[in-house]
Structures are given as C-alpha cells and as structure tokens.
Design a protein around this motif. Structure first.
Motif, mmCIF file in Angstrom:
data_model
loop_
_atom_site.group_PDB
_atom_site.id
_atom_site.type_symbol
_atom_site.label_atom_id
_atom_site.label_comp_id
_atom_site.label_asym_id
_atom_site.label_seq_id
_atom_site.Cartn_x
_atom_site.Cartn_y
_atom_site.Cartn_z
ATOM 1 N N ASP A 42 10.938 -33.932 31.124
ATOM 2 C CA ASP A 42 10.723 -35.250 30.552
ATOM 3 C C ASP A 42 11.894 -35.659 29.667
ATOM 4 N N GLU A 43 11.666 -36.600 28.780
ATOM 5 C CA GLU A 43 12.778 -37.202 28.037
ATOM 6 C C GLU A 43 13.419 -36.259 27.026
ATOM 7 N N ARG A 44 12.829 -35.086 26.799
ATOM 8 C CA ARG A 44 13.428 -34.129 25.872
ATOM 9 C C ARG A 44 14.502 -33.295 26.542
ATOM 10 N N VAL A 45 15.039 -33.795 27.641
ATOM 11 C CA VAL A 45 15.989 -33.049 28.453
ATOM 12 C C VAL A 45 17.176 -32.520 27.667
ATOM 13 N N GLN A 46 17.593 -33.209 26.610
ATOM 14 C CA GLN A 46 18.795 -32.789 25.898
ATOM 15 C C GLN A 46 18.639 -31.431 25.218
ATOM 16 N N HIS A 47 17.414 -30.969 25.054
ATOM 17 C CA HIS A 47 17.201 -29.692 24.371
ATOM 18 C C HIS A 47 17.170 -28.506 25.337
ATOM 19 N N PHE A 48 17.236 -28.746 26.629
ATOM 20 C CA PHE A 48 16.945 -27.696 27.580
ATOM 21 C C PHE A 48 18.168 -27.053 28.215
ATOM 22 N N ASP A 49 19.357 -27.589 27.961
ATOM 23 C CA ASP A 49 20.526 -27.059 28.651
ATOM 24 C C ASP A 49 20.812 -25.615 28.270
ATOM 25 N N LYS A 50 20.484 -25.215 27.041
ATOM 26 C CA LYS A 50 20.733 -23.841 26.624
ATOM 27 C C LYS A 50 19.715 -22.877 27.226
ATOM 28 N N LEU A 51 18.511 -23.368 27.519
ATOM 29 C CA LEU A 51 17.482 -22.521 28.114
ATOM 30 C C LEU A 51 17.709 -22.321 29.609
ATOM 31 N N PHE A 52 18.366 -23.293 30.242
ATOM 32 C CA PHE A 52 18.584 -23.239 31.689
ATOM 33 C C PHE A 52 20.075 -23.421 31.988
ATOM 34 N N PRO A 53 20.917 -22.474 31.570
ATOM 35 C CA PRO A 53 22.364 -22.626 31.790
ATOM 36 C C PRO A 53 22.690 -22.663 33.276
ATOM 37 N N GLY A 54 23.578 -23.563 33.639
ATOM 38 C CA GLY A 54 24.006 -23.671 35.022
ATOM 39 C C GLY A 54 23.093 -24.485 35.905
ATOM 40 N N ALA A 55 21.946 -24.897 35.396
ATOM 41 C CA ALA A 55 21.022 -25.687 36.206
ATOM 42 C C ALA A 55 21.414 -27.157 36.178
ATOM 43 N N ASP A 56 21.138 -27.850 37.279
ATOM 44 C CA ASP A 56 21.194 -29.309 37.266
ATOM 45 C C ASP A 56 19.895 -29.811 36.645
ATOM 46 N N ILE A 57 20.005 -30.697 35.667
ATOM 47 C CA ILE A 57 18.824 -31.116 34.911
ATOM 48 C C ILE A 57 18.605 -32.613 35.081
ATOM 49 N N PHE A 58 17.390 -32.964 35.454
ATOM 50 C CA PHE A 58 17.013 -34.361 35.626
ATOM 51 C C PHE A 58 15.819 -34.667 34.726
ATOM 52 N N SER A 59 15.888 -35.809 34.091
ATOM 53 C CA SER A 59 14.780 -36.280 33.259
ATOM 54 C C SER A 59 14.026 -37.365 34.010
ATOM 55 N N VAL A 60 12.710 -37.212 34.090
ATOM 56 C CA VAL A 60 11.878 -38.241 34.713
ATOM 57 C C VAL A 60 10.771 -38.616 33.731
#
Length: 396
Positions: A42-60
C-alpha cells in the motif's frame, strides 16, 4: 494466463509486521533460490525497500473498512476497486509465475487482480484465525498456506487446499534458533524483554514498570529491562524505571529484536503471529497479553495455543494489572525451573523450516505441480512434528 514457471514471484504484504515479516522471510529464501521478487503493497511503500532489498516495489491503493457494517465497506470500496484496477495492470506488465498474499486489506487488490488474470495464486495465514481478506479469497485461490492445522473460520469446502507450512521467520530469527537457554540462578542478573509488536503497546508502558517497582528490593535489584515503547511514552517509562532503581534500555524500535529475544530470560509482549513464531523458533518463555480489540480475537487464539503447550502464560488485558503482574513475576523469577521448562516447551513448538516449505509450495504452484486434494496429508507428513499437544491443535 499461460504458466511462466521462471517468472517473478509477487509478494503482496503490508500493514503490520505480522504480515510483513513472513513476506520478508519468503523473499529472502526465494532470492537464495535465484528468484526475482516483486512486492506489491500500500501507500507505505517508502518504508519497505530495506526489508525487501533488490525487489521491484509497487504501491497500489487499498483501504481497511473503518467498522464492520455496510457503511465501512462502502467508504473503503473506491480505494479497493481502484487498487484492483491498478494491480491488474501491473501484473500484466510483470507477468509473474505466482502471486502470494499475506493477509490484511493491502493484499486484497493484488490477490484479486491475480485471480482476474488467471495467475496461480495462494495466501498465507499466520494466525490461529483465518483473517477476513484470506477468508474472502479462500474459495478462489489454488492454495491456503497456514501456520495452524485448523485455523478458525476455514470452511470445509476450502480445507482440501490448506497446506500446513508453519509461519516463516526472517533470517535474523533463524540465526538465533535454539540459542541455549540458561535460567537465572539465585544471584544472577535477570534479563527481561518487553515489546508490543511492530507498533508498540501503551499498556505495557503503563503496567510493566509499575509492576516491577513492586517486586521485593533484592529481586528488583537484579532485573535488567529492555523495553520497546512508543516515542511519546519513552520519557515517562524511563522516569518510572529510574525511580524504581531498575536498569533499563529503552527504544521506540529495535532493529536487532531476534538477538534481544535470545538474550532474554522472559519476554512480556503481545501475541501477534510473528511474535509467537519467533519466540517458538528461538525458544523463550513469555507472558502474552493479546490485543483486546483485534479482529476475531486472533491474538487471543495465538496466546491460548502457547499456554496450552506450556510455553508461556496468557493474561488478558483486563486482568493485566500492576499487582497481578508483580505477583506473577515474583513467582516466575523465583522458580528458574518453571522458566526453563517453558523455554523448552516453546522451542519444541518452533517451526524453523517453515520458510522452506512455503517457498516449495510457491514454486510448485508456478510449475503447475500442486495438487490440492493431497495438500494437508503431504504437508503433515513432511513437517517434523514439534510436539503432539500444540501440533494437534495447530502449532505455534
């Protein structure tokens, strides 16, 4: 949609740590297998890059109904419908092999979009109670991975697709799995860990310092506390411990919580699924205070399983008073044998192989090799039973 066994794997997770941490654990395992990971949240996507390194992240977009009535659903519907539309488009571009949702309303748009596209789809249930979103999509997904053998609200029509995997825990937890537990001796320091899940819990800040202050002076002088508290509570909690003469380490967030759990003689906390799973994998006794207003009392159901196994003690929040906790702590801290037995019982319920089993399921789905009618039998045979009592009722 045509099967793409080597395509990316989409993990749909968001909200609390109870949903995020199993998704993070699965991503770590799949990356070790060389798989590409896509996170949809969801919209809290900016907090998740460190938890999922290397993943492509999409917010819906998504939304949680503000109440259980029609009005709450009506208010949430526009965001959910918009999210499904966006997820449908993203999945068309990504072309994943599998989509797996970890429950909670942030996962509803990606899972619904995957079902509309005919992508192999499964969900994972961390709690002893099947969550509302997982309950909603259960009739349509190919598999329902579960921590518990018989989660509450699982309908008989969906039981053939349940796979008992356990609840995946992060690499940092696996690194501490089975760390030796040495109960405190009569003159040893006593290490107490207090935390309320990823969002903290005010009641722990209200009750625990005051309860510890009521312990006999000789016992109180031996206690070292590590406590997670909400930022707005830190100052008053620190003052309470200072006045009681208790050594305390206080933070609003610990990024090394598995190590803190392993170092503890006793944990006081909430009973979310990730907390319970991590306590069991590491093997630490606990006093669990379920969140009283959680949907369907899932935290209470989790804590009841722990208590039934002799791995800890459940105290409902209405009974979680300073006097009651002080009495409980005095009894436990005076009986190292009781703590040691609970630690062994907790370890006996741990499922450190859960992440491997879930990753195996996901890859089978992507290859079209999953057969629902044999799901429960095959999974139960494959799991090394951690103990007859809790396993028969669902496991930690």
């Amino acid at each position: 949609m045509k099967l793409r066994p080597e395509g990316p794997i989409v993990i749909a997770a968001g909200g609390t740590g109870g949903h995020l941490f199993p998704g993070q654990a699965l991503a770590q395992e799949l990356r070790r297998r060389g798989r590409k990971i896509v996170l949809m949240t969801d919209e809290r996507v900016q907090h998740f890059d460190k938890l999922f390194p290397g993943a492509d992240i999409f917010s819906v977009p998504s939304a949680t109904p503000t109440n259980r009535g029609v009005a709450g659903l009506f208010r949430a519907a526009p965001a959910i419908i918009s999210g499904i539309g966006q997820a449908f488009g993203i999945l068309g571009r990504v072309e994943p092999s599998v989509v797996i949702g970890f429950g909670g309303y942030p996962t509803l748009p990606p899972v619904a979009g995957a079902l509309l596209r005919g992508i192999p789809t499964c969900v994972h249930e961390q709690n002893a109670v099947l969550g509302r979103v997982n309950r909603l999509v259960a009739p349509y997904v190919q598999a329902i991975a579960s921590t518990f053998a018989a989660p509450r609200f699982l309908k008989p029509r969906d039981a053939s697709r349940l796979v008992l995997t356990g609840n995946p825990v992060r690499d940092a937890v696996i690194a501490e799995a089975g760390a030796p537990y040495v109960a405190p001796g009569p003159t040893d320091r006593i290490h107490l860990l207090v935390f309320g899940g990823s969002q903290g819990a005010r009641v722990l800040s209200d009750v625990v310092p005051a309860a510890l202050a009521q312990l006999p002076e000789a016992l109180r002088a031996r206690v070292d506390v590590v406590q997670q508290a909400r930022p707005e509570d830190l100052a008053r909690v620190r003052d309470a411990y200072d006045r009681a003469g208790i050594r305390a380490t206080l933070e609003s967030f610990f990024d090394d919580m598995p190590k803190r759990i392993a170092a503890a003689h006793l944990v006081i906390g909430r009973s979310g699924a990730s907390t319970v799973s991590e306590l069991c994998v590491i093997g630490r006794p606990s006093i669990l205070v379920p969140l009283p207003h959680s949907l369907d009392n899932d935290q209470k159901a989790n804590a009841e399983k722990v208590e039934a196994a002799g791995a800890g003690w459940m105290v409902e929040q209405k009974d979680f008073t300073e006097a009651a906790l002080a009495a409980r702590l005095a009894a436990l801290l005076a009986d190292s044998g009781m703590l040691a037995r609970a630690a062994r019982a907790a370890l006996g319920q741990g499922q450190p192989n859960a992440v491997r089993k879930l990753a195996d399921l996901v890859e089978k789905l992507g290859r079209g090799e999953f057969h629902a009618i044999q799901a429960v039998t095959e999974s139960e045979d494959d799991i090394q039973s951690p103990g007859p009592l809790l396993f028969a009722q669902g496991g930690c």
